[in-house]
Design a protein around this motif. Structure first.
Motif, mmCIF file in Angstrom:
data_model
loop_
_atom_site.group_PDB
_atom_site.id
_atom_site.type_symbol
_atom_site.label_atom_id
_atom_site.label_comp_id
_atom_site.label_asym_id
_atom_site.label_seq_id
_atom_site.Cartn_x
_atom_site.Cartn_y
_atom_site.Cartn_z
ATOM 1 N N ILE A 79 14.488 9.580 14.969
ATOM 2 C CA ILE A 79 14.364 8.796 13.731
ATOM 3 C C ILE A 79 13.072 9.207 13.053
ATOM 4 C CG2 ILE A 79 14.092 6.477 12.765
ATOM 5 C CD1 ILE A 79 15.675 5.400 15.083
ATOM 6 N N ASN A 80 13.138 9.503 11.779
ATOM 7 C CA ASN A 80 11.937 9.913 11.070
ATOM 8 C C ASN A 80 10.961 8.736 10.952
ATOM 9 O OD1 ASN A 80 10.371 10.131 8.316
ATOM 10 N ND2 ASN A 80 10.759 12.198 9.076
ATOM 11 N N ARG A 110 20.462 -0.364 9.074
ATOM 12 C CA ARG A 110 19.722 0.548 8.212
ATOM 13 C C ARG A 110 18.901 1.544 9.040
ATOM 14 N NH1 ARG A 110 16.758 -3.368 4.830
ATOM 15 N NH2 ARG A 110 18.189 -4.931 5.651
ATOM 16 N N ILE A 111 18.346 1.021 10.157
ATOM 17 C CA ILE A 111 17.595 1.925 11.030
ATOM 18 C C ILE A 111 18.545 2.954 11.639
ATOM 19 C CG2 ILE A 111 16.212 2.081 13.132
ATOM 20 C CD1 ILE A 111 15.128 -0.703 12.507
ATOM 21 N N ASP A 131 9.036 12.605 13.960
ATOM 22 C CA ASP A 131 10.090 11.689 14.406
ATOM 23 C C ASP A 131 9.666 10.892 15.637
ATOM 24 O OD1 ASP A 131 11.574 12.859 12.459
ATOM 25 O OD2 ASP A 131 12.799 14.084 13.817
ATOM 26 N N LEU A 159 19.256 6.004 9.834
ATOM 27 C CA LEU A 159 18.220 7.043 9.829
ATOM 28 C C LEU A 159 18.340 7.970 11.032
ATOM 29 C CD1 LEU A 159 14.995 4.985 8.999
ATOM 30 C CD2 LEU A 159 16.361 6.338 7.431
ATOM 31 N N ARG A 194 8.920 2.839 6.260
ATOM 32 C CA ARG A 194 9.270 2.344 4.936
ATOM 33 C C ARG A 194 10.294 1.212 5.035
ATOM 34 N NH1 ARG A 194 10.644 7.255 2.473
ATOM 35 N NH2 ARG A 194 8.661 8.030 3.272
ATOM 36 N N LEU A 195 11.244 1.386 5.946
ATOM 37 C CA LEU A 195 12.232 0.331 6.173
ATOM 38 C C LEU A 195 11.559 -0.946 6.646
ATOM 39 C CD1 LEU A 195 15.455 1.480 7.999
ATOM 40 C CD2 LEU A 195 15.202 0.325 5.819
ATOM 41 N N ASP A 233 8.225 8.162 9.048
ATOM 42 C CA ASP A 233 7.874 7.652 7.725
ATOM 43 C C ASP A 233 9.000 6.800 7.151
ATOM 44 O OD1 ASP A 233 5.435 8.797 7.780
ATOM 45 O OD2 ASP A 233 6.035 10.616 6.697
ATOM 46 N N GLU A 234 10.232 7.297 7.350
ATOM 47 C CA GLU A 234 11.367 6.542 6.818
ATOM 48 C C GLU A 234 11.497 5.197 7.523
ATOM 49 O OE1 GLU A 234 14.983 8.864 6.839
ATOM 50 O OE2 GLU A 234 13.883 10.625 6.111
ATOM 51 N N LEU A 235 11.252 5.204 8.838
ATOM 52 C CA LEU A 235 11.334 3.958 9.595
ATOM 53 C C LEU A 235 10.271 2.976 9.116
ATOM 54 C CD1 LEU A 235 12.505 2.287 11.878
ATOM 55 C CD2 LEU A 235 10.980 3.438 13.465
#
Lengths: 286, 447
Positions: B117-118, B33-34, B58, B37, B124-125, B120-122
């Motif tokens: 890798i962003n 999943r990471i 990032d 991203l 959140r994961l 915020d998205e990381l």
């Protein structure tokens, strides 16, 4: 960017924690049948040295550790720490103390205390620090060891690799002379183990202590140790002492180096021979 | 610069991540999943990735080439300027909540391939998987604290951690959580079915089929009518003050006996487990007295205590006391030797080991003992109340028998069962509250 720049020869900083094991014998006597666990074992460990004790399971190496820690009596001989007698033929059992702290095979964090309380336990019990001071010191040491965020969890809630690290930090809180590690990474999977080795070295480079490390994993021993002592199987005594000439600080690139492979080859036979003997004797865990 | 993020297959990214420091211990599922991203990009020499004070979006992983990383002057670092190569990670300001701006300047030295890798998205994961997230974040914290001193960093890390565990169960909420889980599970419905079957069988056997053995028994409807009758035929129902007086008296007796049994049984058990010598003195006598049934104590109790009330409490107390003491002793004996050894290693004195290792270590067994204890207290109470006393549920059952008030017997029995169940649950809730560590361990084990 994770390079370690300090110069780390063992004698460079450490001035305390030299262990001398002098002709130690341990005979168990269950129901009259005398079993010799340790046979006239002599060994010198320099201050600040990482000494790896390698032997098959049940060879009696834990007996030696228990004698240093003060959990068991010896039958004869002497063990000295920085020239002071811990135990001898006359006084067979050493007093357990915070100068020699054991990190147990299965882990011995108190499950009813949070990780922070566990780490702060030693100085609090000894009355050396107030609760606030102990907690502050524990927080900063845990942060240094990459344990931020789990302080208020219970040991049962974190991974076993982390638990080991918490336990080592708990020991280091007391500024011990010697860390006694009894196969601490035995129960870990090999990936976690490799991370733990680096973490242990990181901690070691920061806190100069003598490390007495029991293992049956030769690679682990050569990767971590200044000195690797291969033990004979029951009765236990040094069979071969190897000075590992790979300079510290080490990281995982060592594992693929030529010298590392050579050292493995040099010692593998001795270890295998003892393992065979132990297997033939049908020894169980000990 | 030619962004070709879309073309990078996840597999290759996965390989890279596996070798990268903070992600090494993460499960493949999460890594995948990471990796999804990640965007791979190529930069020419001299390209500025970011400058000090830029907003951080990032984090970066160097695949090939090299990047010069220069920290702003205010930051205390071991090496303010570093050259980063393959496998290095930088730009973690993107993972911090309070410092979303760059603390350094990053300039490409050799043509570099970099995965972005962003942040915020990381995050959140990682928040979605707190356990693995902890590992990654704590690795990050180690890496950062090893190289820099950033003000407040630890506090921030802790904040993020707390956020990740915000759904965690704490304190008394645990009991509520359990109840919620219980309602969500099929168990309550099975329970209702079980009760319905039981009552249905009772009703059919006694009142419909009138089976031979059951002819004399009061039927379900008879009992219910009596129980809910404002003017009960036999004098006892939900509407009579008498009913509550019996319950109150019984509860008060059990409470006294239970309190005594705990106050005496727990210390006795602790010492039995703690001192081998003490055990050798006491345990043989203890084990001889323990199996003697309560009814066998009745004559002696009456001789010993002239006042009937004390005799009843004494009899109620006895079995509870033995159960508590025995379980406490087993609890002490169950404690792993290494905990005791570790405590001595850390410089604890004997009494400190007792206070910090023995007592808390025995607590799970002690609470098992207390649950057994409260149960046997109700058992014994009925036996004791049948012998003497003028009130109480055991007394109700016994006198109703001699006075031929059969429905009242059943009312007494069911009431006894219900009250006993409630007190037992109260002991369990108290135990949960006092042993958060254990409860959380069990919760993690999915129990």
């Amino acid at each position: 960017m994770a390079t370690m720049t300090q110069n780390m020869s063992p004698a460079a900083k450490a001035t305390r924690g030299a262990i001398k094991i002098d002709d130690v014998v341990k005979i168990y006597d269950p129901a009259g049948a005398a079993v010799m666990a340790v046979d006239h074992c002599s060994l010198d460990i320099a201050a600040g040295e990482i000494c790896m004790i390698v032997g098959p399971s049940g060879c009696g190496k834990t007996t030696l550790l228990n004698a240093i820690a003060g959990f068991h009596e010896i039958t004869s001989g002497r063990i000295l720490l920085d020239g002071e007698v811990l135990c001898s033929t006359e006084k067979p059992k050493a007093e357990p103390g915070s100068d020699r702290i054991v990190v147990f095979q299965n882990g011995a964090l108190l499950p009813w205390k949070t990780n922070l309380e566990n780490v702060a336990f030693g100085p609090l019990m000894q009355g050396k620090l107030s609760r606030a001071e102990a907690h502050e010191k524990a927080l900063s040491m845990m942060a240094d060891a990459g344990l931020s965020g789990v302080e208020h969890n219970y040991p049962g809630e974190i991974s076993s690799g982390m638990r080991r690290r918490v336990e080592i930090v708990r020991a280091l809180m007391n500024d011990p002379k010697v860390l006694l590690l009894d196969e601490p990474y035995r129960a870990l999977d090999s990936l976690t183990k490799s991370v733990m080795h680096e973490a242990l070295l990181e901690i070691y480079y920061r806190n100069k202590v003598t490390i007495f490390f029991i293992t049956h994993d030769l690679e682990e021993a050569i990767f971590l140790g200044h000195k690797v002592v291969i033990m004979t199987t029951r009765p236990c005594k040094p069979k071969k002492v190897l000075e590992v000439d790979i300079p510290h600080p080490r990281d995982y690139s060592v594992l693929t180096s030529k010298r590392f492979r050579e050292l493995i080859e040099e010692t593998n036979d001795a270890v295998h021979e003892e393992a065979l003997k132990a297997f033939a004797a049908g020894e169980k865990e000990g | 610069m030619e962004p070709d993020a879309q073309s990078v297959e996840v597999e290759r990214m996965l390989e890279i991540l596996r070798k990268t420091m903070p992600f090494q211990m993460v499960s493949d599922a999460l890594l995948r999943r990471i990796a999804a991203l990640g965007r791979q990009e190529r930069y020419e020499r001299g390209a500025v990735l970011y400058d000090q004070g830029d907003k951080a979006g990032d984090i970066y992983i160097v695949i090939s080439g090299s990047v010069e990383h220069a920290l702003e002057p205010g930051i205390n670092a071991r090496r303010p300027v570093q050259v980063l190569g393959a496998g290095d990670v930088f730009g973690w300001a993107a993972l911090l909540e309070k410092y979303p701006h760059r603390l350094a300047k990053a300039v490409v030295m050799d043509v570099a391939v970099i995965v972005r890798i962003n942040g915020d998205e990381l995050l959140r994961l990682l928040e979605a998987d707190p356990d693995a997230g902890d590992v990654v974040m704590s690795r990050f914290a180690t890496m950062i604290t090893r190289d820099y001193t950033v003000p407040d960093l630890i506090a921030q890390m802790r904040g993020i951690h707390r956020k990740m565990h915000s759904q965690d169960i704490q304190g008394m909420n645990l009991t509520l959580y359990r109840i919620l889980q219980w309602i969500k599970s099929p168990r309550p419905y099975l329970m209702v079915i079980g009760i319905a079957l039981f009552l249905g069988t009772w009703y059919l056997f006694v009142e419909v089929w009138k089976l031979p053995r059951f002819q004399e028994m009061p039927g379900l409807t008879v009992v219910l009518k009596e129980w809910l009758n404002p003017n009960p035929v036999y004098g006892l129902s939900l509407y009579t003050a008498e009913y509550y007086k019996h319950i109150g008296v019984s509860i008060w007796r059990v409470a006294q006996a239970f309190f005594l049994a705990t106050a005496l049984g727990v210390p006795l058990g602790l010492f039995l487990g703690w001192s081998r010598k003490f055990k050798e003195y006491v345990f043989p006598v203890f084990e001889t007295l323990r199996p003697i049934p309560i009814l066998a104590w009745v004559p002696l109790a009456i001789v010993m205590f002239i006042a009937t009330e004390s005799a009843v409490i004494y009899l109620t107390f006895l079995a509870s006391f033995f159960a508590t003491a025995l379980n406490t002793m087993l609890g002490v004996e169950s404690i792993e030797e290494s905990y005791v050894r570790a405590a001595y290693c850390l410089g604890a004195k004997k009494w400190q080991v007792f206070r910090h290792v023995i007592v808390p270590g025995a607590l799970p067994f002690i609470f098992t003992g207390l649950q057994i204890s409260i149960g046997v207290a109700w058992f014994s109470l009925v036996a004791a109340e049948m012998v003497s006393g003028q009130y109480g549920l055991g007394y109700v059952i016994n006198t109703s028998y001699t006075m031929v008030r059969y429905p009242t017997i059943i009312i007494g029995m069911i009431t006894l069962g219900a009250v006993g169940y409630v007190t037992s649950a109260m002991v369990r809730i108290l135990g949960d509250y006092l042993m958060q560590w254990r409860v959380r361990e069990l919760a993690l084990g999915g129990q």
